[in-house]
Scaffold this motif. Structure first.
Motif, mmCIF file in Angstrom:
data_model
loop_
_atom_site.group_PDB
_atom_site.id
_atom_site.type_symbol
_atom_site.label_atom_id
_atom_site.label_comp_id
_atom_site.label_asym_id
_atom_site.label_seq_id
_atom_site.Cartn_x
_atom_site.Cartn_y
_atom_site.Cartn_z
ATOM 1 N N GLU A 16 0.832 -1.190 0.000
ATOM 2 C CA GLU A 16 0.000 0.000 0.000
ATOM 3 C C GLU A 16 0.872 1.247 0.000
ATOM 4 O OE1 GLU A 16 -2.691 1.351 3.488
ATOM 5 O OE2 GLU A 16 -3.635 -0.372 2.529
ATOM 6 N N CYS A 17 0.493 2.248 -0.784
ATOM 7 C CA CYS A 17 1.218 3.516 -0.838
ATOM 8 C C CYS A 17 1.022 4.259 0.479
ATOM 9 C CB CYS A 17 0.718 4.361 -2.005
ATOM 10 S SG CYS A 17 1.472 5.999 -2.106
ATOM 11 N N PRO A 18 2.109 4.679 1.141
ATOM 12 C CA PRO A 18 1.960 5.393 2.414
ATOM 13 C C PRO A 18 1.396 6.799 2.249
ATOM 14 C CG PRO A 18 4.269 5.263 1.800
ATOM 15 C CD PRO A 18 3.500 4.452 0.800
ATOM 16 N N GLN A 22 -3.382 3.835 -1.765
ATOM 17 C CA GLN A 22 -3.754 3.007 -2.913
ATOM 18 C C GLN A 22 -2.948 1.718 -2.903
ATOM 19 O OE1 GLN A 22 -3.212 5.022 -6.620
ATOM 20 N NE2 GLN A 22 -3.550 3.218 -7.847
ATOM 21 N N HIS A 23 -3.607 0.603 -3.243
ATOM 22 C CA HIS A 23 -2.908 -0.673 -3.343
ATOM 23 C C HIS A 23 -2.012 -0.647 -4.565
ATOM 24 C CE1 HIS A 23 -4.795 -2.785 -0.064
ATOM 25 N NE2 HIS A 23 -5.948 -2.278 -0.446
ATOM 26 N N MET A 24 -0.792 -1.156 -4.394
ATOM 27 C CA MET A 24 0.182 -1.161 -5.478
ATOM 28 C C MET A 24 0.371 -2.581 -5.975
ATOM 29 S SD MET A 24 2.916 1.374 -3.636
ATOM 30 C CE MET A 24 4.219 0.999 -4.758
ATOM 31 N N MET A 33 8.347 2.624 -2.797
ATOM 32 C CA MET A 33 7.468 2.713 -1.639
ATOM 33 C C MET A 33 6.174 3.458 -1.977
ATOM 34 S SD MET A 33 9.012 1.026 0.645
ATOM 35 C CE MET A 33 8.081 1.401 2.097
ATOM 36 N N GLU A 34 6.238 4.465 -2.863
ATOM 37 C CA GLU A 34 5.062 5.222 -3.250
ATOM 38 C C GLU A 34 4.544 4.737 -4.597
ATOM 39 O OE1 GLU A 34 7.933 6.980 -2.490
ATOM 40 O OE2 GLU A 34 7.405 7.677 -0.503
ATOM 41 N N CYS A 35 3.258 4.997 -4.856
ATOM 42 C CA CYS A 35 2.679 4.624 -6.144
ATOM 43 C C CYS A 35 3.152 5.605 -7.216
ATOM 44 C CB CYS A 35 1.152 4.597 -6.060
ATOM 45 S SG CYS A 35 0.376 6.204 -5.810
#
Length: 44
Positions: A16-18, A22-24, A33-35
């Protein structure tokens, strides 16, 4: 009793994007780590 490795990985929660939650989609060769959307916002 020990859990099999296949069962262990099958039971892991989705990544999950912190930033936005949003689910990655998992990618074996990616350590992001981020979308993509949140990364694009940071580059602007």
């Amino acid at each position: 009793m020990l859990m099999s490795p296949v069962e262990f990985y099958r039971n892991l929660p989705k990544k999950e994007c912190p930033e936005c939650g949003q689910h990655m989609e998992e990618q074996a060769e990616s350590y992001m780590m981020e979308c993509e959307r949140c990364l694009a916002k940071k580059e602007e």
